[in-house]
Design an enzyme around this catalytic site. Sequence first.
Site, short mmCIF file in Angstrom:
data_model
loop_
_atom_site.label_atom_id
_atom_site.label_comp_id
_atom_site.label_asym_id
_atom_site.label_seq_id
_atom_site.Cartn_x
_atom_site.Cartn_y
_atom_site.Cartn_z
N HIS A 44 -35.34 22.74 45.77
CA HIS A 44 -34.49 22.54 44.61
C HIS A 44 -34.90 21.73 43.50
O HIS A 44 -35.45 20.60 43.70
CB HIS A 44 -32.99 22.58 44.96
CG HIS A 44 -32.59 21.50 45.49
ND1 HIS A 44 -32.78 21.56 46.89
CD2 HIS A 44 -31.97 20.51 44.96
CE1 HIS A 44 -32.31 20.13 47.41
NE2 HIS A 44 -31.76 19.62 46.08
N HIS A 71 -33.05 19.24 40.38
CA HIS A 71 -31.78 18.32 40.07
C HIS A 71 -31.82 17.90 38.69
O HIS A 71 -32.89 17.14 38.69
CB HIS A 71 -31.25 17.30 41.17
CG HIS A 71 -30.51 17.56 42.28
ND1 HIS A 71 -29.28 17.70 42.15
CD2 HIS A 71 -31.04 17.55 43.55
CE1 HIS A 71 -28.94 17.91 43.69
NE2 HIS A 71 -30.02 17.86 44.36
N TYR A 84 -11.50 5.90 21.53
CA TYR A 84 -11.82 6.84 20.65
C TYR A 84 -10.55 7.64 19.83
O TYR A 84 -10.51 7.60 18.60
CB TYR A 84 -12.24 8.11 21.15
CG TYR A 84 -12.43 9.45 20.17
CD1 TYR A 84 -13.28 9.34 19.36
CD2 TYR A 84 -11.53 10.38 20.36
CE1 TYR A 84 -13.63 10.49 18.31
CE2 TYR A 84 -11.71 11.50 19.52
CZ TYR A 84 -12.69 11.49 18.60
OH TYR A 84 -12.79 12.57 17.77
N GLN A 130 -10.10 6.92 15.79
CA GLN A 130 -9.77 8.13 15.15
C GLN A 130 -8.50 8.05 14.21
O GLN A 130 -8.62 8.45 13.03
CB GLN A 130 -9.71 9.45 16.07
CG GLN A 130 -9.88 10.65 15.35
CD GLN A 130 -11.04 11.00 14.36
OE1 GLN A 130 -11.81 10.67 15.00
NE2 GLN A 130 -10.72 11.33 13.09
#
Length: 154
Positions: A62, A64, A126, A130
Amino acid sequence: MAESLAYSKWVCKYHIVFTPKYKRKMIYDELREDIEDIKEIIKDLCKWKGIKIIEGHMMSDHVHLLLSISPKYSISSVMGYLKGKSVMMIFERHANLRYKYGRRNFWSTGYYVSTVGINELTVAKYIREQEKQDQIMDKISLKEYENPFKGRAR
């Protein structure tokens, strides 16, 4: 670290795992010896779409990937793009495999995806920033409420 588009900031990181089809694991193992070729294909495809590869590793059965994907792309469209284009490029570079195994799908139909979030402190910062930005913009836009046709008092 947050990326930005015209009017937005974003941090969209995804942990993705996908596998070759059961009957294609033999091909995958053969190609894995030429692992740099598959890595190069995935890197090129991501670069063309503006997707950043943060981390990647190819296991025996697989793949990743930890990707930073812009919110303008859905994860399903990115996976369709990566899996569809990569198999075309693999068969193009290894033409003998196309004739030996046909044009059937190489990757299994499903994939695993998990979002990789950011911590609470980053979100709080944030929100604070803001609010300050909105206050600054309100002060700048205050002039638009003044009547420009209002004459001076005489």
